[in-house]
Design an enzyme around this catalytic site. Structure first.
Site, PDB file in Angstrom:
ATOM      1  N   GLY A  81       0.582  -1.073  -0.038  1.00 15.21           N
ATOM      2  CA  GLY A  81      -0.034   0.034  -0.168  1.00 15.21           C
ATOM      3  C   GLY A  81       0.975   1.174  -0.182  1.00 15.21           C
ATOM      4  N   THR A 101       4.549   1.945   6.356  1.00 15.94           N
ATOM      5  CA  THR A 101       3.172   1.589   6.365  1.00 15.94           C
ATOM      6  C   THR A 101       2.605   2.766   6.918  1.00 15.94           C
ATOM      7  OG1 THR A 101       1.908  -0.184   7.305  1.00 15.94           O
ATOM      8  CG2 THR A 101       3.974   0.026   8.121  1.00 15.94           C
ATOM      9  N   ILE A 102       1.333   2.743   6.669  1.00 16.30           N
ATOM     10  CA  ILE A 102       0.402   3.586   7.326  1.00 16.30           C
ATOM     11  C   ILE A 102      -0.129   2.888   8.709  1.00 16.30           C
ATOM     12  CG2 ILE A 102      -0.226   5.120   5.542  1.00 16.30           C
ATOM     13  CD1 ILE A 102      -3.147   3.754   5.700  1.00 16.30           C
ATOM     14  N   ASP A 103      -0.138   1.660   8.483  1.00 15.74           N
ATOM     15  CA  ASP A 103      -0.673   0.553   9.492  1.00 15.74           C
ATOM     16  C   ASP A 103       0.291   0.774  10.879  1.00 15.74           C
ATOM     17  OD1 ASP A 103      -2.252   0.035   7.575  1.00 15.74           O
ATOM     18  OD2 ASP A 103      -1.245  -2.094   7.250  1.00 15.74           O
ATOM     19  N   ARG A 116     -25.846  12.763  16.814  1.00 10.91           N
ATOM     20  CA  ARG A 116     -25.446  11.259  16.186  1.00 10.91           C
ATOM     21  C   ARG A 116     -24.210  10.785  16.788  1.00 10.91           C
ATOM     22  NH1 ARG A 116     -26.709  12.796   9.799  1.00 10.91           N
ATOM     23  NH2 ARG A 116     -29.141  12.173  10.217  1.00 10.91           N
ATOM     24  N   MET A 148      -8.297   2.053   8.441  1.00 12.07           N
ATOM     25  CA  MET A 148      -7.564   0.978   8.036  1.00 12.07           C
ATOM     26  C   MET A 148      -6.213   0.785   8.876  1.00 12.07           C
ATOM     27  SD  MET A 148      -6.673   1.910   3.954  1.00 12.07           S
ATOM     28  CE  MET A 148      -7.615   1.288   2.836  1.00 12.07           C
ATOM     29  N   GLY A 149      -5.618  -0.069   8.649  1.00 13.56           N
ATOM     30  CA  GLY A 149      -4.594  -0.620   9.667  1.00 13.56           C
ATOM     31  C   GLY A 149      -4.457  -2.171   9.709  1.00 13.56           C
ATOM     32  N   ARG A 150      -5.392  -2.982   8.851  1.00 18.48           N
ATOM     33  CA  ARG A 150      -5.469  -4.163   8.950  1.00 18.48           C
ATOM     34  C   ARG A 150      -5.446  -4.895  10.216  1.00 18.48           C
ATOM     35  NH1 ARG A 150      -2.029  -5.742   3.974  1.00 18.48           N
ATOM     36  NH2 ARG A 150      -4.046  -5.974   2.885  1.00 18.48           N
ATOM     37  N   ARG A 168      -4.097   7.866   3.778  1.00 21.28           N
ATOM     38  CA  ARG A 168      -3.018   7.314   2.717  1.00 21.28           C
ATOM     39  C   ARG A 168      -2.753   8.430   1.464  1.00 21.28           C
ATOM     40  NH1 ARG A 168      -3.654   0.774   0.856  1.00 21.28           N
ATOM     41  NH2 ARG A 168      -3.534   1.819  -1.265  1.00 21.28           N
TER      42      ARG A 168
HETATM   43  O1  F6P Z   1      -1.581  -1.923   4.424  1.00 17.08           O
HETATM   44  C1  F6P Z   1      -1.903  -0.739   4.196  1.00 17.08           C
HETATM   45  C2  F6P Z   1      -3.277  -0.876   3.893  1.00 17.08           C
HETATM   46  O2  F6P Z   1      -3.798   0.433   3.536  1.00 17.08           O
HETATM   47  C3  F6P Z   1      -4.291  -1.330   4.804  1.00 17.08           C
HETATM   48  O3  F6P Z   1      -4.486  -0.576   5.949  1.00 17.08           O
HETATM   49  C4  F6P Z   1      -5.386  -1.741   4.367  1.00 17.08           C
HETATM   50  O4  F6P Z   1      -5.959  -3.050   4.861  1.00 17.08           O
HETATM   51  C5  F6P Z   1      -4.967  -2.082   2.700  1.00 17.08           C
HETATM   52  O5  F6P Z   1      -3.615  -1.429   2.525  1.00 17.08           O
HETATM   53  C6  F6P Z   1      -5.775  -1.894   1.822  1.00 17.08           C
HETATM   54  O6  F6P Z   1      -5.039  -2.306   0.557  1.00 17.08           O
HETATM   55  P1  F6P Z   1      -5.637  -1.983  -1.147  1.00 17.08           P
HETATM   56  O7  F6P Z   1      -4.681  -0.663  -1.376  1.00 17.08           O
HETATM   57  O8  F6P Z   1      -5.167  -3.156  -1.762  1.00 17.08           O
HETATM   58  O9  F6P Z   1      -6.932  -1.830  -1.007  1.00 17.08           O
END
Ligand code: F6P
Length: 412
Positions: A19, A137-139, A186, A193-195, A307
């Site tokens: 990513g 990695t942003i994760d 609300r 994201m972050g897996r 990202r």
């Molecule tokens: O590993 C970086 C990441 O942005 C994760 O946070 C996310 O699950 C994944 O990549 C998404 O990947 P793609 O760009 O294939 O949708």
């Protein structure tokens, strides 16, 4: 170019895989500039490992204009794995070796997370290819052995280029949706994201996020019921009747219909490193809040927002600092290593002397340490907030604490 350059006649090639992040171009530019000064010709390999397959896809970066501020990666990216995988059982390492020879590449710098750098490590260990890994990695889930001390505790933390910019964006996102959430009383369930790791989700706390959910804490039936109780209490206590709940895309959430606790997939198709695409858990959580607590709730998927965009100042200096360490590794001809920051530090302390390198053999995943999240309150701890404040500073978002006096009509 001067004649007496140390590495004259040698070629260094850079690739980026996985990513993208807003800090990759900054990393490429910083490594390219330093390697050029040492005398290397600098190539860019396009689309990660894919650019070393077939006939190869290689560009010359030497003396070319380059913008390290611009987000994404000008070398493009892919999730190609040269080693045999479930999705692609073919061993394409011979193609990689052949192209490294054809293009006369002497040193390879691989900008990536644990997938790209894991493959680089195997190439170094099995084939003796001179490789230097560069974290991204942003994760923020790539083990970097960066120590963080807060009060009397020290934690084996992580800082990867890309995370600082992404964390800033997530904090801003949370701060912005607060105004619309307040206007309608609300709850916003904000998916991040972050897996399999909750590092990035925590940044929502700096933008008004309160309770949070992370992948490291499984939400089975009991925990889910307890969490919903807390949501209700926190919402009722809030004078503006609103809540922002940052949740990780990889949260394992109990499904009443199936009786199973699992992640929510956007697609079960796997990439060449065995990852399926996550997404959608915020919708499930928001609809349960609406149905069970009778509070208006909406899901907000932050998606690729963190990202995207330009590289932050912190990431810019961070990538330049790690690139300084790459120079040190090149001069010592120490390969199979990855530059890292020694300790969590503020912008001013991002200096080469605060860096070291780790063996690429030590590369792996690093989930959020338990010291950073209190699973009984579903809140990020003061230690995590201290970690984050080093990187993105203390938040200064607008707050309008209105509390107008209610007008009672006078009796005639
Ligand atoms: O590993 C970086 C990441 O942005 C994760 O946070 C996310 O699950 C994944 O990549 C998404 O990947 P793609 O760009 O294939 O949708």
């Amino acid at each position: 170019m001067k004649e007496n350059k140390l590495f004259k006649g040698k070629t260094l090639a850079i690739l980026s895989g996985g990513g993208d992040t807003p800090a990759i171009n900054s990393s490429i530019e910083a490594v390219r500039n330093r390697a050029s000064m040492l005398g290397f010709k600098v190539y860019g390999i396009r689309k990660g490992w894919k650019g070393l397959l077939g006939d190869g896809d290689v560009v010359d970066l030497t003396c070319q204009p380059y913008s390290g501020l611009y987000g994404g990666t000008a070398l493009r990216s892919s999730r190609t794995n040269p080693f045999p995988s479930k999705k692609n059982p073919e061993d394409r390492v011979p193609q990689v070796l052949r192209n490294l020879k054809r293009y006369k590449i002497d040193v390879l710098v691989t900008i990536g997370g644990d997938d790209t750098n894991g493959a680089a490590k195997r190439l170094y260990e099995q084939e003796g290819i001179p490789v230097i890994g560069f974290p991204k990695t942003i994760d923020n889930d790539l083990r970097t052995k960066t120590w963080h001390t807060f009060e009397d505790k020290t934690v084996d933390a992580v800082i990867c280029p890309g995370f600082p910019t992404a964390a800033k964006s997530i904090a801003e996102f949370a701060s912005r949706i607060k105004t619309t959430a307040e206007s309608h009383s609300r709850i916003m369930v904000m998916e991040v994201m972050g897996r399999d790791a909750g590092w990035l989700t925590g940044a929502g706390t700096f933008g008004s996020g309160t309770l949070s959910l992370i992948p490291e804490v499984e939400m089975n039936k009991e925990r889910k019921d307890f969490f919903l109780e807390l949501v209700n209490e926190e919402y009722q206590r809030n004078p503006k009747k609103t809540l922002i709940i940052p949740v990780s895309e990889g949260v394992r959430w109990y499904d009443d219909a199936t009786g199973k606790t699992d992640v929510v997939y956007a697609s079960t198709e796997q990439d060449e490193y065995g990852h399926a695409r996550l997404g959608g858990v915020s919708g499930a959580i928001a609809s349960e809040i609406s149905n069970k607590l009778h509070i208006d709730a909406r899901a907000q998927v932050t998606g690729y927002y963190p990202r995207s965009g330009v590289c932050s100042e912190y990431d810019r200096r961070f990538t330049q600092t790690l690139a300084d360490k790459v120079v040190d590794l090149l001069l010592r001809e120490e390969y199979g290593k990855m530059p890292v920051l020694n300790k969590v530090c503020k912008y001013e302390e991002l200096e080469e002397f605060n860096c070291s390198s780790i063996d690429m053999g030590a590369i792996g995943n690093r989930p959020l340490p338990k010291e950073y999240f209190d699973e009984n309150t579903f809140k990020f701890t003061p230690m995590y907030l201290d970690f984050l404040s080093h990187i993105i500073g203390k938040p200064h978002y607008p707050e309008f604490l209105y509390d107008f006096p209610v007008v009672i009509p006078e009796e005639d």
